[in-house]
Design a protein around this motif. Structure first.
Motif, PDB file in Angstrom:
ATOM      1  N   ASP A 436       0.863  -1.179   0.000  1.00  0.00           N
ATOM      2  CA  ASP A 436       0.000   0.000   0.000  1.00  0.00           C
ATOM      3  C   ASP A 436       0.899   1.228   0.000  1.00  0.00           C
ATOM      4  O   ASP A 436       2.115   1.115  -0.172  1.00  0.00           O
ATOM      5  CB  ASP A 436      -0.965  -0.005   1.197  1.00  0.00           C
ATOM      6  N   ALA A 437       0.305   2.391   0.204  1.00  0.00           N
ATOM      7  CA  ALA A 437       1.057   3.641   0.095  1.00  0.00           C
ATOM      8  C   ALA A 437       2.174   3.767   1.122  1.00  0.00           C
ATOM      9  O   ALA A 437       3.093   4.570   0.956  1.00  0.00           O
ATOM     10  CB  ALA A 437       0.105   4.819   0.224  1.00  0.00           C
ATOM     11  N   THR A 438       2.125   2.968   2.190  1.00  0.00           N
ATOM     12  CA  THR A 438       3.126   3.119   3.262  1.00  0.00           C
ATOM     13  C   THR A 438       3.873   1.833   3.583  1.00  0.00           C
ATOM     14  O   THR A 438       4.677   1.816   4.513  1.00  0.00           O
ATOM     15  CB  THR A 438       2.432   3.611   4.553  1.00  0.00           C
ATOM     16  N   THR A 439       3.622   0.751   2.828  1.00  0.00           N
ATOM     17  CA  THR A 439       4.206  -0.546   3.192  1.00  0.00           C
ATOM     18  C   THR A 439       4.915  -1.200   2.016  1.00  0.00           C
ATOM     19  O   THR A 439       4.324  -1.452   0.973  1.00  0.00           O
ATOM     20  CB  THR A 439       3.124  -1.511   3.709  1.00  0.00           C
ATOM     21  N   CYS A 440       6.200  -1.465   2.223  1.00  0.00           N
ATOM     22  CA  CYS A 440       7.027  -2.158   1.234  1.00  0.00           C
ATOM     23  C   CYS A 440       7.839  -3.209   1.978  1.00  0.00           C
ATOM     24  O   CYS A 440       8.430  -2.921   3.022  1.00  0.00           O
ATOM     25  CB  CYS A 440       7.938  -1.165   0.523  1.00  0.00           C
ATOM     26  N   MET A 441       7.867  -4.443   1.473  1.00  0.00           N
ATOM     27  CA  MET A 441       8.609  -5.505   2.152  1.00  0.00           C
ATOM     28  C   MET A 441       8.960  -6.629   1.196  1.00  0.00           C
ATOM     29  O   MET A 441       8.419  -6.711   0.082  1.00  0.00           O
ATOM     30  CB  MET A 441       7.800  -6.064   3.327  1.00  0.00           C
ATOM     31  N   GLN A 442       9.868  -7.503   1.644  1.00  0.00           N
ATOM     32  CA  GLN A 442      10.212  -8.676   0.859  1.00  0.00           C
ATOM     33  C   GLN A 442       9.115  -9.739   0.995  1.00  0.00           C
ATOM     34  O   GLN A 442       8.345  -9.736   1.954  1.00  0.00           O
ATOM     35  CB  GLN A 442      11.553  -9.257   1.321  1.00  0.00           C
ATOM     36  N   TYR A 443       9.086 -10.653   0.026  1.00  0.00           N
ATOM     37  CA  TYR A 443       8.027 -11.658  -0.008  1.00  0.00           C
ATOM     38  C   TYR A 443       8.016 -12.518   1.260  1.00  0.00           C
ATOM     39  O   TYR A 443       6.947 -12.826   1.801  1.00  0.00           O
ATOM     40  CB  TYR A 443       8.210 -12.558  -1.244  1.00  0.00           C
ATOM     41  N   LYS A 444       9.192 -12.893   1.773  1.00  0.00           N
ATOM     42  CA  LYS A 444       9.241 -13.749   2.960  1.00  0.00           C
ATOM     43  C   LYS A 444       8.594 -13.054   4.162  1.00  0.00           C
ATOM     44  O   LYS A 444       7.896 -13.697   4.962  1.00  0.00           O
ATOM     45  CB  LYS A 444      10.685 -14.137   3.284  1.00  0.00           C
ATOM     46  N   ASP A 445       8.800 -11.736   4.294  1.00  0.00           N
ATOM     47  CA  ASP A 445       8.194 -10.990   5.396  1.00  0.00           C
ATOM     48  C   ASP A 445       6.693 -10.854   5.198  1.00  0.00           C
ATOM     49  O   ASP A 445       5.912 -10.906   6.163  1.00  0.00           O
ATOM     50  CB  ASP A 445       8.838  -9.599   5.502  1.00  0.00           C
ATOM     51  N   TYR A 446       6.282 -10.690   3.939  1.00  0.00           N
ATOM     52  CA  TYR A 446       4.862 -10.579   3.613  1.00  0.00           C
ATOM     53  C   TYR A 446       4.112 -11.846   4.029  1.00  0.00           C
ATOM     54  O   TYR A 446       3.041 -11.790   4.663  1.00  0.00           O
ATOM     55  CB  TYR A 446       4.708 -10.327   2.113  1.00  0.00           C
ATOM     56  N   VAL A 447       4.679 -13.005   3.716  1.00  0.00           N
ATOM     57  CA  VAL A 447       4.032 -14.277   4.060  1.00  0.00           C
ATOM     58  C   VAL A 447       3.987 -14.468   5.569  1.00  0.00           C
ATOM     59  O   VAL A 447       2.982 -14.913   6.140  1.00  0.00           O
ATOM     60  CB  VAL A 447       4.774 -15.455   3.392  1.00  0.00           C
ATOM     61  N   GLY A 451       0.387 -14.298   6.744  1.00  0.00           N
ATOM     62  CA  GLY A 451       0.006 -15.696   6.863  1.00  0.00           C
ATOM     63  C   GLY A 451      -0.654 -16.248   5.610  1.00  0.00           C
ATOM     64  O   GLY A 451      -1.315 -17.284   5.656  1.00  0.00           O
ATOM     65  N   THR A 452      -0.472 -15.580   4.470  1.00  0.00           N
ATOM     66  CA  THR A 452      -1.069 -16.039   3.220  1.00  0.00           C
ATOM     67  C   THR A 452      -0.064 -15.979   2.087  1.00  0.00           C
ATOM     68  O   THR A 452       0.836 -15.139   2.081  1.00  0.00           O
ATOM     69  CB  THR A 452      -2.288 -15.179   2.831  1.00  0.00           C
ATOM     70  N   ASP A 453      -0.209 -16.900   1.152  1.00  0.00           N
ATOM     71  CA  ASP A 453       0.620 -16.884  -0.054  1.00  0.00           C
ATOM     72  C   ASP A 453      -0.261 -17.098  -1.287  1.00  0.00           C
ATOM     73  O   ASP A 453       0.122 -17.775  -2.251  1.00  0.00           O
ATOM     74  CB  ASP A 453       1.713 -17.949   0.019  1.00  0.00           C
ATOM     75  N   SER A 454      -1.428 -16.498  -1.276  1.00  0.00           N
ATOM     76  CA  SER A 454      -2.400 -16.676  -2.352  1.00  0.00           C
ATOM     77  C   SER A 454      -1.906 -16.136  -3.693  1.00  0.00           C
ATOM     78  O   SER A 454      -2.367 -16.569  -4.750  1.00  0.00           O
ATOM     79  CB  SER A 454      -3.724 -15.999  -1.990  1.00  0.00           C
ATOM     80  N   ASP A 455      -0.977 -15.177  -3.661  1.00  0.00           N
ATOM     81  CA  ASP A 455      -0.458 -14.604  -4.909  1.00  0.00           C
ATOM     82  C   ASP A 455       0.845 -15.249  -5.352  1.00  0.00           C
ATOM     83  O   ASP A 455       1.509 -14.763  -6.266  1.00  0.00           O
ATOM     84  CB  ASP A 455      -0.222 -13.097  -4.719  1.00  0.00           C
ATOM     85  N   ARG A 456       1.195 -16.355  -4.728  1.00  0.00           N
ATOM     86  CA  ARG A 456       2.505 -16.978  -4.959  1.00  0.00           C
ATOM     87  C   ARG A 456       2.726 -17.356  -6.420  1.00  0.00           C
ATOM     88  O   ARG A 456       3.780 -17.057  -7.000  1.00  0.00           O
ATOM     89  CB  ARG A 456       2.635 -18.211  -4.070  1.00  0.00           C
ATOM     90  N   VAL A 457       1.750 -17.993  -7.042  1.00  0.00           N
ATOM     91  CA  VAL A 457       1.907 -18.470  -8.421  1.00  0.00           C
ATOM     92  C   VAL A 457       2.132 -17.306  -9.379  1.00  0.00           C
ATOM     93  O   VAL A 457       3.009 -17.354 -10.246  1.00  0.00           O
ATOM     94  CB  VAL A 457       0.670 -19.293  -8.856  1.00  0.00           C
ATOM     95  N   GLU A 458       1.348 -16.249  -9.218  1.00  0.00           N
ATOM     96  CA  GLU A 458       1.473 -15.080 -10.098  1.00  0.00           C
ATOM     97  C   GLU A 458       2.806 -14.375  -9.892  1.00  0.00           C
ATOM     98  O   GLU A 458       3.438 -13.927 -10.850  1.00  0.00           O
ATOM     99  CB  GLU A 458       0.326 -14.112  -9.834  1.00  0.00           C
ATOM    100  N   ILE A 459       3.257 -14.268  -8.637  1.00  0.00           N
ATOM    101  CA  ILE A 459       4.530 -13.606  -8.348  1.00  0.00           C
ATOM    102  C   ILE A 459       5.701 -14.406  -8.923  1.00  0.00           C
ATOM    103  O   ILE A 459       6.655 -13.834  -9.459  1.00  0.00           O
ATOM    104  CB  ILE A 459       4.696 -13.393  -6.826  1.00  0.00           C
ATOM    105  N   ILE A 460       5.621 -15.730  -8.851  1.00  0.00           N
ATOM    106  CA  ILE A 460       6.671 -16.579  -9.425  1.00  0.00           C
ATOM    107  C   ILE A 460       6.704 -16.423 -10.950  1.00  0.00           C
ATOM    108  O   ILE A 460       7.775 -16.308 -11.558  1.00  0.00           O
ATOM    109  CB  ILE A 460       6.456 -18.053  -9.030  1.00  0.00           C
ATOM    110  N   GLU A 461       5.520 -16.410 -11.572  1.00  0.00           N
ATOM    111  CA  GLU A 461       5.447 -16.245 -13.030  1.00  0.00           C
ATOM    112  C   GLU A 461       6.076 -14.924 -13.461  1.00  0.00           C
ATOM    113  O   GLU A 461       6.882 -14.871 -14.396  1.00  0.00           O
ATOM    114  CB  GLU A 461       3.999 -16.308 -13.490  1.00  0.00           C
ATOM    115  N   TYR A 462       5.717 -13.869 -12.778  1.00  0.00           N
ATOM    116  CA  TYR A 462       6.287 -12.543 -13.054  1.00  0.00           C
ATOM    117  C   TYR A 462       7.803 -12.557 -12.892  1.00  0.00           C
ATOM    118  O   TYR A 462       8.548 -12.063 -13.756  1.00  0.00           O
ATOM    119  CB  TYR A 462       5.655 -11.514 -12.113  1.00  0.00           C
ATOM    120  N   SER A 463       8.286 -13.135 -11.802  1.00  0.00           N
ATOM    121  CA  SER A 463       9.722 -13.146 -11.504  1.00  0.00           C
ATOM    122  C   SER A 463      10.502 -13.943 -12.539  1.00  0.00           C
ATOM    123  O   SER A 463      11.612 -13.552 -12.930  1.00  0.00           O
ATOM    124  CB  SER A 463       9.972 -13.722 -10.108  1.00  0.00           C
TER     125      SER A 463
END
Length: 480
Positions: A436-447, A451-463
């Motif tokens: 969001d406008a005030t939050t930036c973090m690495q994927y491991k911290d986000y998970v 406690g969710t990794d619902s966007d995992r497949v899309e993020i892997i595809e992009y990467s």
């Protein structure tokens, strides 16, 4: 260093600009709020292209017309006979104002090694944009967040992706040797003169051809104050005051070109700007870069105070990338499409003199299955990007023959070769997310926090598509 911010759209299906199929062009797309110039260099070295703020990468194994990124080494470039003919035609016109007859130009165009007399556009048809609009974000605030996040992480690796060029090229240059030989005897001199009169002039012809060989710069610098016409090139950044001042002329020229050449008038000036002015890149000016810096520019061609052509280009750390080229149809007799390409190659050569790393001229996509787009492969020396290992392969008749048999080719013959910038699952933890406008973090911290990794497949595809380096440098917008 600027921070790149992108919103990934995933798979896209649309109309093809080459075979004119309706639902057969398959690609992946993303919106770029901001792109660091080095990041975009890395992206086009993985088959990405941009149209305004929209970036896309064709699915070459699935799409109707596979697109191979093509570049020319400007320092290896050699003029062909047709290139010289076009340069002489322009110089004659500037010198005395004479136009070659239309029939003569058309006849010469059939032999042209780059484009036909009615030049093909210097870029590919533009992709169909997704219907959905990107979320509105505060770019500057996101950049500050990203820099703070990166300062906590381990030192970033060098941004430049190491690419193995294949095959390796060597060059051998001959040089005229001057020696102080003893004076010849009179008898020998008379014999040589007699042989010359009898027609033994092959060696003299060869020497004459050698001494008369002109470079691209020689042709372009053959101007005089006494010329009847004067051609001036002006480089303007897309967000400069000079661009705004000349916008009425450039838009009018673009509209005239689209109607006459493509029978496709633009909707309005806003559509023109979205297509050819708007850019996610800022004008970056590092100490070791070229004088004008990196970013998006228009190279304007002014003939006696009249705008007759515009080359839209991106100047990047390793290349000048041609985005689009349009011109006044009234001057088609000058083969301005080809002339513009030669001018842009000369521009790269000039920059390379002070910035050696910037020596490539990117021409967009080479589409072998579309005959009208094959002209891009006529510039020497041209290289195609392998769509699997992302190394550059010299475009030869052998490659053309393979593409004749099958429109999709790996290109790299080394079956064991791998992508040196390949993104693996072990790299996922370090992908940067903007939540969001005030939050930036690495994927491991986000998970860990959500406690969710619902966007995992899309993020892997992009990467996987942008590569490990960009996946760890660019901000992936992951807003609800």
């Amino acid at each position: 260093m600027s921070v790149s911010i992108v919103k990934y759209y995933g798979s896209q299906l649309g109309k093809c600009g080459y075979c004119t199929g309706i639902h057969c062009s398959k690609s992946n797309g993303m919106h770029a709020y901001r792109l660091d110039c080095q990041d975009y260099q890395n992206l086009i070295d993985r088959g990405w292209r941009r149209c305004g703020n929209y970036c896309y990468k064709l699915k070459n194994k699935e799409t109707c017309c596979p697109c191979y990124t093509i570049k020319c080494d400007a320092l290896e470039f050699k003029l062909t006979k047709s290139n010289k003919r076009i340069l002489r035609r322009m110089n004659r016109f500037l010198r005395d104002g004479k136009r070659d007859p239309v029939e003569q130009v058309a006849r010469a165009g059939n032999e042209d090694d780059v484009t036909a007399s009615v030049d093909a556009p210097a870029s590919e048809p533009q992709p169909q944009m997704p219907d959905k609009s990107p979320a509105v974000i505060n770019v500057e605030q996101a950049v500050s967040l990203a820099k703070a996040q990166k300062s906590k992480a381990k030192p970033a690796r060098a941004a430049q992706v190491p690419l193995t060029q294949s095959p390796s090229q060597g060059s051998t240059k001959s040089a005229a040797v001057i020696s102080n030989k003893p004076c010849k005897k009179a008898k020998q001199m008379r014999l040589e003169r007699r042989q010359a009169k009898l027609g033994d002039t092959a060696q003299q012809s060869s020497q004459k051809a050698f001494t008369q060989e002109k470079s691209l710069t020689d042709f372009l610098s053959a101007t005089s104050e006494t010329n009847k016409h004067h051609l001036k090139l002006s480089l303007v950044h897309v967000y400069s005051e000079e661009f705004k001042r000349t916008l009425p002329e450039s838009y009018a020229l673009y509209r005239k070109y689209q109607i006459a050449i493509h029978n496709d008038p633009p909707k309005d000036r806003r559509a023109y700007q979205d297509h050819l002015q708007v850019s996610p890149m800022k004008n970056e000016k590092p100490d070791d870069g070229p004088e004008m810096g990196y970013g998006s520019f228009h190279q304007q061609y002014w003939l006696d105070e009249k705008l007759i052509a515009v080359g839209v280009i991106d100047i990047l750390p390793g290349s000048v990338s041609s985005v689009y080229f349009f011109y006044d149809p009234d001057y088609s007799f000058l083969s301005l499409g080809t002339y513009g390409s030669l001018r842009e190659i000369d521009f790269v050569q000039t920059i390379a003199a002070t910035t050696p790393a910037l020596k490539y001229y990117y021409m967009g996509f080479y589409i072998h299955s579309c005959p009208k787009m094959r002209y891009k492969g006529k510039l020497s020396a041209s290289y195609l990007l392998c769509p699997e290992t992302y190394v550059w392969i010299l475009l030869t008749d052998v490659i053309r023959s393979k593409l004749d048999k099958n429109k999709y080719q790996r290109l790299n013959e080394d079956a064991a070769a791998r992508d040196v910038n390949e993104f693996l699952l072990e790299h996922l933890d370090e992908v940067l997310l903007l939540l969001d406008a005030t939050t930036c973090m690495q994927y491991k911290d986000y998970v860990q926090i959500t406690g969710t990794d619902s966007d995992r497949v899309e993020i892997i595809e992009y990467s996987e598509l942008v590569g490990k380096v960009c996946a760890h440098r660019m901000l992936y917008v992951n807003m609800a």
